[in-house]
Design a protein around this motif. Structure first.
Motif, PDB file in Angstrom:
ATOM      1  N   LEU A 115      46.233   8.066  69.064  1.00  0.00           N
ATOM      2  CA  LEU A 115      45.157   8.609  68.246  1.00  0.00           C
ATOM      3  C   LEU A 115      43.895   8.784  69.079  1.00  0.00           C
ATOM      4  N   GLY A 116      43.159   9.891  68.858  1.00  0.00           N
ATOM      5  CA  GLY A 116      41.938  10.044  69.627  1.00  0.00           C
ATOM      6  C   GLY A 116      41.254  11.380  69.535  1.00  0.00           C
ATOM      7  N   ASP A 117      40.692  11.790  70.675  1.00  0.00           N
ATOM      8  CA  ASP A 117      39.907  13.025  70.758  1.00  0.00           C
ATOM      9  C   ASP A 117      40.368  13.825  71.976  1.00  0.00           C
ATOM     10  N   TRP A 135      36.410  15.581  68.182  1.00  0.00           N
ATOM     11  CA  TRP A 135      36.497  14.707  67.012  1.00  0.00           C
ATOM     12  C   TRP A 135      35.680  13.434  67.178  1.00  0.00           C
ATOM     13  N   THR A 136      34.989  13.087  66.098  1.00  0.00           N
ATOM     14  CA  THR A 136      34.344  11.783  65.967  1.00  0.00           C
ATOM     15  C   THR A 136      35.304  10.849  65.236  1.00  0.00           C
ATOM     16  N   THR A 137      34.876   9.622  65.013  1.00  0.00           N
ATOM     17  CA  THR A 137      35.681   8.665  64.257  1.00  0.00           C
ATOM     18  C   THR A 137      35.988   9.188  62.858  1.00  0.00           C
ATOM     19  N   ASN A 178      32.380  11.371  71.062  1.00  0.00           N
ATOM     20  CA  ASN A 178      31.656  12.413  70.343  1.00  0.00           C
ATOM     21  C   ASN A 178      30.645  11.835  69.363  1.00  0.00           C
ATOM     22  N   ASN A 179      30.878  10.607  68.903  1.00  0.00           N
ATOM     23  CA  ASN A 179      29.836   9.912  68.142  1.00  0.00           C
ATOM     24  C   ASN A 179      28.605   9.733  69.019  1.00  0.00           C
TER      25      ASN A 179
END
Length: 236
Positions: free
Chosen positions: A43-45, A85-87, A113-114
């Motif tokens: 899972l991630g960005d 993508w952020t959280t 990204n946050n």
């Protein structure tokens, strides 16, 4: 050849087989299905989907290949990740994907990204905790089969050359401190690859062609860093 002779020969063959058993195959993690392969969810960005690098260069794909090389039968990872993508966006995508929750290994790498969008560490903490809970659920409630990679430092990239690299580093460290704290509270393994990412400063081959994301060479360093700890997880 009479009947009694045949019995003797068969008996000798049987004893020989018992005396020299076939070596057992290497143990594998708890299996998901009849294929005998452990399922891996990553899972991630952008760092998980491998923006601007071939699929085989993704860090989690490289990690799975290293595990198989060491005799652990792990499938190539199923990936839920996208550049930017952020959280919160990852959490939404996970819900939409509606994946079955029966994986033997789950990884999480999220948060850059946050930081890039200027979101607070407080918001990150809340959303990251929820993602940890979701990751553990994907691992059938087994927190010992979940691991988190720290957020790499994009400031060392050629793209970051005109930015305040010192501030980016401080911000990344602050987000990683939150992630580490929450991992420790949840009993989830936290693997710090941020120093490795910073070692790429002024090394062109550590970055993809876009000048922002890391190259397969850097992702290989992350995979090798994670390998011993992940092998230990799979023995639990």
């Amino acid at each position: 050849m009479n009947f009694n002779t045949s019995i003797v020969i068969l008996s000798l063959c049987f004893l020989a087989c018992v005396a020299e058993p076939t070596p057992a195959p290497p143990p594998v993690p708890e299996l998901n299905d009849s294929t005998g392969v452990a399922r891996f969810l990553s899972l991630g960005d952008s760092y998980t989907i491998g923006e601007s690098v071939p699929e085989n260069d993704r860090w989690s794909v490289q990690l799975a290949a290293l595990l198989r090389k060491d005799g652990i039968n792990v499938a190539p990872p199923e990936i839920i990740a996208r550049t930017g993508w952020t959280t919160a966006e990852l959490a939404s995508a996970i819900e939409q994907a509606n994946k079955p929750r029966h994986y033997q290994l789950v990884s999480l790498l999220i948060g850059v990204n946050n930081q890039y969008r200027g979101q607070s560490t407080e918001r990150f903490r809340t959303e990251f905790k929820e993602l940890l809970t979701t990751s553990i659920a994907f691992a059938q409630g087994r927190k010992q089969r979940v691991f988190v990679l720290s957020i790499p430092d994009w400031g060392v990239s050629p793209f970051g050359a005109n930015s305040d690299r010192a501030k980016i580093a401080r911000d990344i460290d602050a987000f990683n401190a939150v992630a580490k704290e929450e991992c420790e509270a949840a009993g989830v393994l936290f693997i710090d690859i941020t120093p490795l990412s910073r070692s790429g400063l002024n090394q062109a081959d550590m970055f993809a062609s876009d000048g922002l994301h890391f190259s397969g060479k850097m992702y290989g360093l992350w995979a090798r860093e994670a390998l011993p700890a992940v092998k230990a997880l799979l023995s639990k």
